[in-house]
Design a protein around this motif. Structure first.
Motif, PDB file in Angstrom:
ATOM      1  N   GLY A 119      17.903   3.279  12.494  1.00 61.15           N
ATOM      2  CA  GLY A 119      16.086   4.534  10.822  1.00 61.15           C
ATOM      3  C   GLY A 119      16.163   2.808  10.581  1.00 61.15           C
ATOM      4  O   GLY A 119      16.991   2.334  10.630  1.00 61.15           O
ATOM      5  N   ILE A 120      14.852   3.045  10.528  1.00 62.07           N
ATOM      6  CA  ILE A 120      14.207   2.063   9.556  1.00 62.07           C
ATOM      7  C   ILE A 120      13.202   2.285   8.363  1.00 62.07           C
ATOM      8  O   ILE A 120      12.557   3.348   8.366  1.00 62.07           O
ATOM      9  CB  ILE A 120      12.832   0.938  10.656  1.00 62.07           C
ATOM     10  N   ASP A 121      13.741   2.008   7.200  1.00 63.31           N
ATOM     11  CA  ASP A 121      13.122   2.133   6.194  1.00 63.31           C
ATOM     12  C   ASP A 121      12.281   1.229   5.810  1.00 63.31           C
ATOM     13  O   ASP A 121      13.079  -0.512   6.186  1.00 63.31           O
ATOM     14  CB  ASP A 121      14.786   2.046   5.124  1.00 63.31           C
ATOM     15  N   LEU A 122      11.308   1.118   5.048  1.00 66.30           N
ATOM     16  CA  LEU A 122      10.440   0.106   4.711  1.00 66.30           C
ATOM     17  C   LEU A 122      10.168  -0.345   3.311  1.00 66.30           C
ATOM     18  O   LEU A 122      10.054   0.524   2.543  1.00 66.30           O
ATOM     19  CB  LEU A 122       8.485  -0.130   5.590  1.00 66.30           C
ATOM     20  N   GLY A 123      10.108  -1.231   2.999  1.00 69.06           N
ATOM     21  CA  GLY A 123      10.145  -1.607   1.399  1.00 69.06           C
ATOM     22  C   GLY A 123      10.058  -2.986   0.735  1.00 69.06           C
ATOM     23  O   GLY A 123       9.080  -4.020   1.320  1.00 69.06           O
ATOM     24  N   LYS A 124       9.804  -3.209  -0.674  1.00 65.57           N
ATOM     25  CA  LYS A 124       8.642  -4.177  -0.813  1.00 65.57           C
ATOM     26  C   LYS A 124       9.678  -5.113  -1.443  1.00 65.57           C
ATOM     27  O   LYS A 124       9.108  -6.347  -1.057  1.00 65.57           O
ATOM     28  CB  LYS A 124       7.869  -3.769  -2.053  1.00 65.57           C
ATOM     29  N   ARG A 125      10.676  -5.282  -1.343  1.00 64.41           N
ATOM     30  CA  ARG A 125      11.541  -6.395  -1.299  1.00 64.41           C
ATOM     31  C   ARG A 125      12.348  -6.617   0.211  1.00 64.41           C
ATOM     32  O   ARG A 125      12.440  -8.050   0.622  1.00 64.41           O
ATOM     33  CB  ARG A 125      13.289  -5.862  -2.403  1.00 64.41           C
ATOM     34  N   ASN A 126      12.646  -5.479   0.773  1.00 66.90           N
ATOM     35  CA  ASN A 126      13.294  -5.992   2.299  1.00 66.90           C
ATOM     36  C   ASN A 126      12.381  -4.659   2.925  1.00 66.90           C
ATOM     37  O   ASN A 126      11.842  -4.345   3.191  1.00 66.90           O
ATOM     38  CB  ASN A 126      14.392  -5.123   2.741  1.00 66.90           C
ATOM     39  N   LEU A 127      11.559  -5.744   3.878  1.00 66.20           N
ATOM     40  CA  LEU A 127      10.310  -5.502   4.709  1.00 66.20           C
ATOM     41  C   LEU A 127      10.945  -4.139   4.902  1.00 66.20           C
ATOM     42  O   LEU A 127      10.293  -2.782   5.805  1.00 66.20           O
ATOM     43  CB  LEU A 127       9.624  -5.958   5.108  1.00 66.20           C
ATOM     44  N   ALA A 128      11.373  -4.013   6.399  1.00 66.44           N
ATOM     45  CA  ALA A 128      12.332  -3.358   6.903  1.00 66.44           C
ATOM     46  C   ALA A 128      13.876  -3.607   7.205  1.00 66.44           C
ATOM     47  O   ALA A 128      14.582  -4.254   6.679  1.00 66.44           O
ATOM     48  CB  ALA A 128      12.081  -3.607   8.402  1.00 66.44           C
ATOM     49  N   THR A 129      14.277  -2.240   6.647  1.00 62.47           N
ATOM     50  CA  THR A 129      16.024  -2.469   6.838  1.00 62.47           C
ATOM     51  C   THR A 129      16.817  -1.524   7.843  1.00 62.47           C
ATOM     52  O   THR A 129      15.969  -0.166   8.557  1.00 62.47           O
ATOM     53  CB  THR A 129      16.560  -1.974   5.046  1.00 62.47           C
ATOM     54  N   VAL A 130      17.223  -2.094   8.718  1.00 65.73           N
ATOM     55  CA  VAL A 130      17.286  -0.726  10.053  1.00 65.73           C
ATOM     56  C   VAL A 130      19.019  -0.821   9.702  1.00 65.73           C
ATOM     57  O   VAL A 130      20.305  -1.432  10.031  1.00 65.73           O
ATOM     58  CB  VAL A 130      16.718  -2.316  11.348  1.00 65.73           C
ATOM     59  N   VAL A 131      19.122   0.363  10.243  1.00 66.79           N
ATOM     60  CA  VAL A 131      20.659   0.664  11.192  1.00 66.79           C
ATOM     61  C   VAL A 131      20.701   2.056  12.191  1.00 66.79           C
ATOM     62  O   VAL A 131      19.649   2.553  12.576  1.00 66.79           O
ATOM     63  CB  VAL A 131      21.140   1.757   9.968  1.00 66.79           C
ATOM     64  N   ALA A 132      21.381   1.299  12.941  1.00 65.95           N
ATOM     65  CA  ALA A 132      22.328   2.285  13.872  1.00 65.95           C
ATOM     66  C   ALA A 132      23.217   3.571  13.626  1.00 65.95           C
ATOM     67  O   ALA A 132      23.715   3.135  12.891  1.00 65.95           O
ATOM     68  CB  ALA A 132      22.598   1.947  14.857  1.00 65.95           C
ATOM     69  N   LEU A 133      23.221   4.694  14.208  1.00 64.26           N
ATOM     70  CA  LEU A 133      24.248   5.392  13.982  1.00 64.26           C
ATOM     71  C   LEU A 133      24.709   5.525  15.389  1.00 64.26           C
ATOM     72  O   LEU A 133      24.027   6.255  16.079  1.00 64.26           O
ATOM     73  CB  LEU A 133      23.342   6.912  13.653  1.00 64.26           C
ATOM     74  N   VAL A 134      25.921   5.464  15.253  1.00 61.20           N
ATOM     75  CA  VAL A 134      26.536   5.560  16.545  1.00 61.20           C
ATOM     76  C   VAL A 134      28.258   6.494  16.193  1.00 61.20           C
ATOM     77  O   VAL A 134      28.536   6.550  14.376  1.00 61.20           O
ATOM     78  CB  VAL A 134      27.711   4.518  16.563  1.00 61.20           C
TER      79      VAL A 134
END
Length: 381
Positions: A185-200
């Motif tokens: 999952g990738i969330d885009l935003g103003k502070r963190n341009l991209a926040t990435v996490v994997a679901l296992v």
């Protein structure tokens, strides 16, 4: 995740048509004018179905504009795309490029000093050869397409920009056929341009943040420089600076997108999940200065780069509905407004990083079927 995803990978490679002579340049310009008129004509019917539009307007378009059957068909397809994208709103066709499918072009390699790559175009009764130059990375991709059977050239878009002509080749190859196991999952935003996490096994692991600070600093710096130059009417310098600024920002986006794809490759059979960005900018109103900084963040460009690099690695990319991904508690599913950097759930008491919480919800939108989404990427180039 038990379902197989899209059957093929598509990427676009840009090349520059090198100094076509007067006759060839004239031919391109004439065809472009006719092509745009044909697209406008087809679009005037406001029909969203290619087959129906073919029945209604194809014969008249052939007679009116004198284009080949192939170009008339691609003009029809372009018109349908424009009608769908603009949803009844008025639009202009001055930016429309010429689409040529595999039946009317070929790219070959020759032993010539100017360039080894030559594009044959059948735009009217007689075909013509055009020399094409690629960058290093693009050249490697084109070599694969010409030498190996894995890639195939499907179409080329002929784009006129700043008096120069460019060719955008669409390359296609089948996916390797794995079933996705790990949602990224990738969330885009103003502070963190991209926040990435994997679901296992439905559990988030290795959350990673890519800050937007460097891009915002570059944008802010060049905004102030341009403002002073515009006051002095130095528009020539302003244009040069825009190119420099764009190169710096694009380099940073290339670095981030490459790291994100490398992150995804750590996990078995990954699939990248991102939000469709419709409305993201309209929903952000925080004052003139903050608005400018937020609107300068190149979210769509980053998504396009991630998708491009992911497909080269046979990693699929899915776009999901963004509704409530930042407002939903990933632990209990309660929906509430998140006003601070931390997401605080009033129902279960969870306190979590706001962007990380959103990226988990984005990944789960695929794994839980709450937003099946589509493989269609961001609109526009």
């Amino acid at each position: 995740m038990g379902r197989s995803l899209k059957a093929e990978v598509k990427v676009t490679i840009q090349g520059k048509i090198l100094n076509p002579n007067r006759e060839k340049r004239h031919k391109l310009n004439v065809v472009l004018e006719k092509y745009r008129k044909a697209v406008k004509f087809f679009a005037s019917f406001k029909i969203r179905d290619k087959t129906l539009l073919q029945e209604k307007a194809y014969k008249e378009a052939r007679m009116r504009f004198g284009l080949s059957s192939t170009l008339t068909q691609t003009a029809r397809d372009k018109a349908v795309e424009l009608v769908k994208e603009n949803e009844g709103r008025e639009f202009h066709v001055h930016r429309v490029s010429i689409r040529v499918n595999y039946r009317a072009f070929k790219l070959v390699k020759r032993d010539t000093k100017l360039t080894p790559y030559w594009l044959y175009l059948q735009l009217d009764g007689e075909g013509a050869w055009y020399p094409v130059q690629f960058g290093k990375r693009q050249e490697e991709m084109i070599e694969d397409a010409l030498v190996e059977d894995e890639w195939s050239l499907q179409q080329v878009e002929l784009v006129k920009r700043g008096g120069e002509w460019y060719a955008y080749f669409t390359l296609e190859k089948p996916f390797k056929g794995y079933k996705p196991q790990t949602a990224i999952g990738i969330d885009l935003g103003k502070r963190n341009l991209a926040t990435v996490v994997a679901l296992v096994n439905d559990k988030p692991v290795k959350g990673t943040f890519f800050r937007s600070s460097k891009i915002k600093e570059v944008r802010h710096k060049y905004f102030n420089i341009r403002k002073k130059l515009q006051e002095k009417r130095r528009l020539d310098v302003v244009r040069r600076l825009r190119g420099k600024e764009r190169r710096i920002v694009n380099h940073e986006l290339h670095v981030i997108s490459k790291k994100i794809v490398e992150y995804a490759k750590q996990f078995p059979s990954p699939v990248i999940v991102m939000e469709r960005l419709t409305g993201i900018r309209e929903n952000f109103e925080r004052g003139k200065k903050l608005n400018r900084r937020f609107h300068s963040l190149p979210f769509r460009k980053l998504q396009s780069m991630i998708e491009y690099k992911a497909k080269l690695e046979d990693i699929n990319v899915i776009y999901i509905n963004p509704k409530n991904t930042s407002r939903t508690c990933h632990r209990c599913g309660h929906v509430t407004r998140a006003d601070r950097r931390e997401y605080r759930c009033p129902k279960c008491g969870m306190i979590y990083n706001r962007d990380l919480n959103a990226s988990i919800n984005i990944a789960r939108a695929l794994t839980r079927g709450t937003g099946r989404g589509s493989v269609n990427g961001p609109k526009g180039r």
